[in-house]
Design a protein around this motif. Sequence first.
Motif, PDB file in Angstrom:
ATOM      1  N   PRO A  93       0.452   3.930  -3.756  1.00  0.00           N
ATOM      2  CA  PRO A  93      -0.649   4.720  -3.192  1.00  0.00           C
ATOM      3  C   PRO A  93      -1.875   4.701  -4.099  1.00  0.00           C
ATOM      4  O   PRO A  93      -1.770   4.836  -5.320  1.00  0.00           O
ATOM      5  CB  PRO A  93      -0.056   6.137  -3.107  1.00  0.00           C
ATOM      6  CG  PRO A  93       1.428   5.935  -3.098  1.00  0.00           C
ATOM      7  CD  PRO A  93       1.666   4.723  -3.944  1.00  0.00           C
ATOM      8  N   GLY A  94      -3.026   4.499  -3.484  1.00  0.00           N
ATOM      9  CA  GLY A  94      -4.276   4.516  -4.236  1.00  0.00           C
ATOM     10  C   GLY A  94      -4.696   3.179  -4.795  1.00  0.00           C
ATOM     11  O   GLY A  94      -5.829   3.020  -5.246  1.00  0.00           O
ATOM     12  N   SER A 106       0.825  -1.211   0.000  1.00  0.00           N
ATOM     13  CA  SER A 106       0.000   0.000   0.000  1.00  0.00           C
ATOM     14  C   SER A 106       0.857   1.257   0.000  1.00  0.00           C
ATOM     15  O   SER A 106       0.556   2.239  -0.691  1.00  0.00           O
ATOM     16  CB  SER A 106      -0.925   0.012   1.223  1.00  0.00           C
ATOM     17  OG  SER A 106      -1.908  -0.981   1.121  1.00  0.00           O
ATOM     18  N   GLU A 107       1.939   1.216   0.765  1.00  0.00           N
ATOM     19  CA  GLU A 107       2.834   2.374   0.824  1.00  0.00           C
ATOM     20  C   GLU A 107       3.544   2.582  -0.508  1.00  0.00           C
ATOM     21  O   GLU A 107       3.743   3.726  -0.947  1.00  0.00           O
ATOM     22  CB  GLU A 107       3.858   2.176   1.938  1.00  0.00           C
ATOM     23  CG  GLU A 107       4.793   3.363   2.120  1.00  0.00           C
ATOM     24  CD  GLU A 107       5.763   3.175   3.275  1.00  0.00           C
ATOM     25  OE1 GLU A 107       6.688   4.012   3.406  1.00  0.00           O
ATOM     26  OE2 GLU A 107       5.600   2.202   4.045  1.00  0.00           O
TER      27      GLU A 107
END
Length: 213
Positions: A182-183, A178-179
């Motif tokens: 992003p999105g 996730s890091e």
Amino acid sequence: MTTTSPVRTSTREVPTDAGPARVHVHRPAHVRGSVVLGHGAGGGVEAPDLVALTQLADDGWLVARVEQPWRVAGKRVAPAPPKLDTAWLTVFEALRKGRWAVPGPLVVGGRSAGARVACRTAAQLGADAVLALSFPLHPPGKPEKSRAHEAQLVVDAGTPLAVIQGLKDPFGSPDDVSEALPGVPVFPAQGAHGFAGDAGDVLDEARAWLDRF
């Protein structure tokens, strides 16, 4: 969304420059789209998560699991990424012809190395979405060697991408992915890089995302 349509299974060999590939197809009577999946570098199409996703055919999705030539030949070590990509693209040439044609919308994906192949080739295939299972964000213990750029190719093309990642995956946790992306929706699943048990939660997450898609 579940249909009572019968599912017909078949297997086809496809010649490639690296030798024959093998495609395992689960085709419902009424197809709403196609999900084509590749396997990892340490196993084949019998991986629990790939087997679990064949149940998407009960929802009307044609599901095809692509067995790379090196695996069909019984070899234990996968070739370099360019050869994997070339064989994958050759298989798709066959999957777009005649009675074997896979109808759209087209979702490509796979687990681990198969997810990387799908991300690298999605734009060339004109895929409508990408589903990455156990995306190997980096080699275990080497976060500095990130492969996020491969998944970013999908994002930059404006193509929907979803990742299902094991909570204890040494190639990158759900939070790590996730890091790095992003999105992008990242869905956690039980287990490590190979997930856990029968991978039922992987099926649940994939099914829910595909229904929204």
